[in-house]
Design a protein around this motif. Sequence first.
Motif, PDB file in Angstrom:
ATOM      1  N   LEU A 151       3.589   8.516  -6.779  1.00 25.34           N
ATOM      2  CA  LEU A 151       3.628   8.081  -5.232  1.00 25.34           C
ATOM      3  C   LEU A 151       5.085   8.578  -4.742  1.00 25.34           C
ATOM      4  O   LEU A 151       6.137   8.537  -5.556  1.00 25.34           O
ATOM      5  N   CYS A 152       5.187   9.394  -3.629  1.00 28.09           N
ATOM      6  CA  CYS A 152       6.412   9.592  -3.016  1.00 28.09           C
ATOM      7  C   CYS A 152       6.313   8.631  -1.613  1.00 28.09           C
ATOM      8  O   CYS A 152       5.263   7.830  -1.326  1.00 28.09           O
ATOM      9  N   PRO A 153       7.653   8.675  -0.843  1.00 29.66           N
ATOM     10  CA  PRO A 153       7.616   7.730   0.058  1.00 29.66           C
ATOM     11  C   PRO A 153       6.504   7.581   1.317  1.00 29.66           C
ATOM     12  O   PRO A 153       5.826   6.635   1.633  1.00 29.66           O
ATOM     13  N   GLY A 154       6.118   8.891   1.471  1.00 26.95           N
ATOM     14  CA  GLY A 154       4.932   8.991   2.379  1.00 26.95           C
ATOM     15  C   GLY A 154       3.622   8.359   2.143  1.00 26.95           C
ATOM     16  O   GLY A 154       3.276   7.410   2.721  1.00 26.95           O
ATOM     17  N   PRO A 155       3.188   8.627   1.208  1.00 25.35           N
ATOM     18  CA  PRO A 155       1.835   8.134   0.632  1.00 25.35           C
ATOM     19  C   PRO A 155       1.933   6.782   0.257  1.00 25.35           C
ATOM     20  O   PRO A 155       1.037   5.878   0.367  1.00 25.35           O
ATOM     21  N   ALA A 156       3.401   6.143  -0.132  1.00 22.20           N
ATOM     22  CA  ALA A 156       3.577   4.887  -0.430  1.00 22.20           C
ATOM     23  C   ALA A 156       3.223   4.105   0.519  1.00 22.20           C
ATOM     24  O   ALA A 156       2.566   2.922   0.390  1.00 22.20           O
ATOM     25  N   VAL A 157       3.645   4.214   1.950  1.00 22.54           N
ATOM     26  CA  VAL A 157       3.280   3.558   3.093  1.00 22.54           C
ATOM     27  C   VAL A 157       1.810   3.626   3.567  1.00 22.54           C
ATOM     28  O   VAL A 157       1.165   3.022   3.892  1.00 22.54           O
ATOM     29  N   ALA A 158       1.559   4.914   3.473  1.00 21.09           N
ATOM     30  CA  ALA A 158       0.110   5.428   3.840  1.00 21.09           C
ATOM     31  C   ALA A 158      -1.016   4.625   3.279  1.00 21.09           C
ATOM     32  O   ALA A 158      -2.027   4.257   3.591  1.00 21.09           O
ATOM     33  N   SER A 159      -0.742   4.218   1.860  1.00 18.60           N
ATOM     34  CA  SER A 159      -1.741   3.795   0.989  1.00 18.60           C
ATOM     35  C   SER A 159      -1.629   2.309   0.934  1.00 18.60           C
ATOM     36  O   SER A 159      -2.215   1.796   0.287  1.00 18.60           O
ATOM     37  N   LEU A 160      -0.483   1.777   1.533  1.00 20.41           N
ATOM     38  CA  LEU A 160      -0.251   0.249   1.560  1.00 20.41           C
ATOM     39  C   LEU A 160      -1.373  -0.461   1.681  1.00 20.41           C
ATOM     40  O   LEU A 160      -1.726  -1.672   0.807  1.00 20.41           O
ATOM     41  N   SER A 161      -2.429  -0.153   2.675  1.00 17.92           N
ATOM     42  CA  SER A 161      -3.392  -1.231   2.975  1.00 17.92           C
ATOM     43  C   SER A 161      -4.402  -1.185   2.068  1.00 17.92           C
ATOM     44  O   SER A 161      -5.454  -1.778   1.949  1.00 17.92           O
ATOM     45  N   TYR A 162      -4.648  -0.144   1.094  1.00 19.33           N
ATOM     46  CA  TYR A 162      -5.651   0.155  -0.023  1.00 19.33           C
ATOM     47  C   TYR A 162      -5.235   0.044  -1.244  1.00 19.33           C
ATOM     48  O   TYR A 162      -5.786   0.370  -2.211  1.00 19.33           O
ATOM     49  N   GLY A 163      -3.811   0.081  -1.556  1.00 19.24           N
ATOM     50  CA  GLY A 163      -3.184   0.369  -2.858  1.00 19.24           C
ATOM     51  C   GLY A 163      -2.996  -0.896  -3.769  1.00 19.24           C
ATOM     52  O   GLY A 163      -2.407  -0.782  -4.873  1.00 19.24           O
ATOM     53  N   GLY A 164      -3.545  -1.985  -3.117  1.00 16.55           N
ATOM     54  CA  GLY A 164      -3.422  -3.342  -4.047  1.00 16.55           C
ATOM     55  C   GLY A 164      -1.969  -3.763  -4.107  1.00 16.55           C
ATOM     56  O   GLY A 164      -1.260  -3.270  -3.533  1.00 16.55           O
TER      57      GLY A 164
END
Lengths: 141, 143
Positions: free
Chosen positions: B99-112
């Motif tokens: 993960l890098c910063p953008g995807p870390a925030v983007a996937s927060l609602s479904y990343g568990g």
Amino acid sequence: MQPEWIMGLIGGLVIGVAGAVYLLGNGRIMGASGIIGGLVDGSGRGGNTERAAFVAGLFGAPLIATLFIGTPDTHVSTNLAVLVAAGLLVGIGTRIANGCTSGHGVCGISRLSFRGMIATVFYILAGGLVMVLFRHVLGVV
Amino acid sequence: MRNLLAVVAGSLFGIGLMISGMTDTSRVQGWLDLFGQWDPTLAFVMGGAILPMMVAWRLTRRGRPLAGGTFPPPPLPEIDRKLVIGSVLFGAGWGLGGLCPGPAVASLSYGGVGGLTFLVAMLVGMWVAPPLRSRLDSAVPAE
């Protein structure tokens, strides 16, 4: 024809349009680590509402999208120690280098920034070496 | 106006990351893993994102941003050790977590829990980084 390549290309174009909106609209470089980091360490000064608005969209739009297209799999590691180490490295590294995949990578390379290209070479090399060491030698990721 | 444009840009960024597969850590790690089952998707995402940005940078040669202000100054030419050391640390974490910063925030609602753990650690890292950055600055010998 591999559909995931096509989705990668379409998604990439949407990311590029996002960067173009931020640049041509607000005159800012769309770098995720800079936008988030500025909120965290207080270096954002007057631009904090704008940064928070960006982060809200970045978090909220995928959340709303999951209601329509379902939840994509993230395959995030279940090893919490690995995740903590990875997160710390990403947070510290991007702030020391002043950019990540979006700022140095997408926005830097597209303006032929030498710094952006050098940063991209080094983070890809480091990521590749980590895969060799931690996946093929140690087997933890 | 600025905030509206920021929400639009952030939303497009998040949707782009999501549909391109870049919030899937196995795709990112698969791209970095040249010696395993190499996954070329990330190269298509990068290429796709760079195209509109090249047009956008060209448009900044004249005029002003829509919401006022000025366009960013030209890129700095010098390569310092902050850029290199920081990028190596970032790349190591990017490989470890996928993960890098953008995807870390983007996937927060479904990343568990895993996604949340990564994000919290990343925010802590960003918070402790400024003194480390200035130390790298001051430790540079006169050349």
